[in-house]
Scaffold this motif. Structure first.
Motif, PDB file in Angstrom:
ATOM      1  N   THR A   1       0.841  -1.198   0.000  1.00 57.83           N
ATOM      2  CA  THR A   1       0.000   0.000   0.000  1.00 57.83           C
ATOM      3  C   THR A   1       0.875   1.247   0.000  1.00 57.83           C
ATOM      4  OG1 THR A   1      -1.808  -1.127   1.128  1.00 57.83           O
ATOM      5  CG2 THR A   1      -1.754   1.273   1.318  1.00 57.83           C
ATOM      6  N   ASP A   2       1.912   1.255   0.822  1.00 55.19           N
ATOM      7  CA  ASP A   2       2.836   2.392   0.859  1.00 55.19           C
ATOM      8  C   ASP A   2       3.605   2.520  -0.451  1.00 55.19           C
ATOM      9  OD1 ASP A   2       2.023   2.941   3.469  1.00 55.19           O
ATOM     10  OD2 ASP A   2       3.722   1.871   4.372  1.00 55.19           O
ATOM     11  N   ALA A   3       4.025   1.396  -1.029  1.00 51.67           N
ATOM     12  CA  ALA A   3       4.763   1.440  -2.301  1.00 51.67           C
ATOM     13  C   ALA A   3       3.889   1.999  -3.416  1.00 51.67           C
ATOM     14  CB  ALA A   3       5.266   0.042  -2.665  1.00 51.67           C
ATOM     15  N   PHE A   4       2.636   1.580  -3.465  1.00 51.56           N
ATOM     16  CA  PHE A   4       1.720   2.141  -4.474  1.00 51.56           C
ATOM     17  C   PHE A   4       1.568   3.649  -4.276  1.00 51.56           C
ATOM     18  CE2 PHE A   4      -0.204  -2.225  -5.005  1.00 51.56           C
ATOM     19  CZ  PHE A   4       0.086  -2.345  -6.360  1.00 51.56           C
ATOM     20  N   ARG A   5       1.430   4.066  -3.039  1.00 52.38           N
ATOM     21  CA  ARG A   5       1.266   5.496  -2.744  1.00 52.38           C
ATOM     22  C   ARG A   5       2.492   6.282  -3.205  1.00 52.38           C
ATOM     23  NH1 ARG A   5       0.868   5.459   2.688  1.00 52.38           N
ATOM     24  NH2 ARG A   5      -1.286   4.770   2.549  1.00 52.38           N
ATOM     25  N   ARG A   6       3.691   5.763  -2.910  1.00 50.04           N
ATOM     26  CA  ARG A   6       4.917   6.458  -3.328  1.00 50.04           C
ATOM     27  C   ARG A   6       5.041   6.495  -4.843  1.00 50.04           C
ATOM     28  NH1 ARG A   6       7.077   3.439   1.311  1.00 50.04           N
ATOM     29  NH2 ARG A   6       7.633   1.749  -0.120  1.00 50.04           N
ATOM     30  N   GLN A   7       4.769   5.369  -5.497  1.00 51.26           N
ATOM     31  CA  GLN A   7       4.867   5.310  -6.953  1.00 51.26           C
ATOM     32  C   GLN A   7       3.864   6.267  -7.612  1.00 51.26           C
ATOM     33  OE1 GLN A   7       7.066   2.889  -9.066  1.00 51.26           O
ATOM     34  NE2 GLN A   7       8.008   3.794  -7.268  1.00 51.26           N
TER      35      GLN A   7
END
Length: 181
Positions: A134-140
């Protein structure tokens, strides 16, 4: 005992060698395309992560956690700083250099590949990995949105990438709602 699904090294990614939960939700062809940079396993980091994750599943001991596997791979094999995994605020990204963001983007690809890889191999993912994804999607998403707004040299593939992120995030959420542990 759980049944695990591993790809044939000569054949590569295939629906036939994927867990039924993954196949049910990962219906788009890009999930099985090793040359699609915007897919979980089509970029170098994602492909390497899937191969390492398959090996980890074959060798792991009881109680081993995928988050530990991921952090060890990022730090010990790739030599990256795992503290990036704790970055959750856009302002933290905005102060990073382009080089840092590029390396950290590879970390995000590894996180996303681990989440999808767990579903592809085992039909379920660790809750810690799902939170990390979830955090990786948000950063990307944040970085791609910034890239669309650059006055000088906006990223021509940003909209395509953002659409892909939406699809992957929705598919991962559907899998997680069905099989999170």
């Amino acid at each position: 005992m759980s049944t695990y699904y591993f790809d044939d090294q000569e054949e590569g990614l295939a629906r036939e060698t994927s867990h039924p939960v993954f196949v049910e939700h990962a219906t788009a062809d890009f999930y099985y395309d090793q040359g699609d940079d915007f897919s979980p396993f089509g970029n170098d980091s994602g492909n390497d992560t899937l191969a390492n994750l398959e090996e980890w599943y074959q060798e792991r001991t009881a109680g081993a956690k995928a988050a530990t596997f991921l952090r060890n791979m990022i730090v010990n094999e790739w030599g990256f700083d795992a503290t990036y995994l704790d970055v959750i605020e856009p302002a933290q990204l905005d102060v990073m250099s382009r080089d840092e963001l590029s390396l950290n983007g590879e970390t995000d690809k590894a996180v996303i590949a681990t989440a999808f890889g767990q579903f592809k191999i085992a039909g379920q993912a660790d809750k810690a990995i799902l939170r990390m994804a979830t955090d990786a999607f948000r950063r990307q998403r944040h970085e791609a949105e910034k890239a669309t707004k650059r006055e000088n040299n906006p990223w021509e593939y940003a909209e395509e990438f953002l659409t892909r992120l939406d699809i992957m995030e929705a598919d991962l959420a559907a899998m997680a709602n069905k099989k999170a542990r």
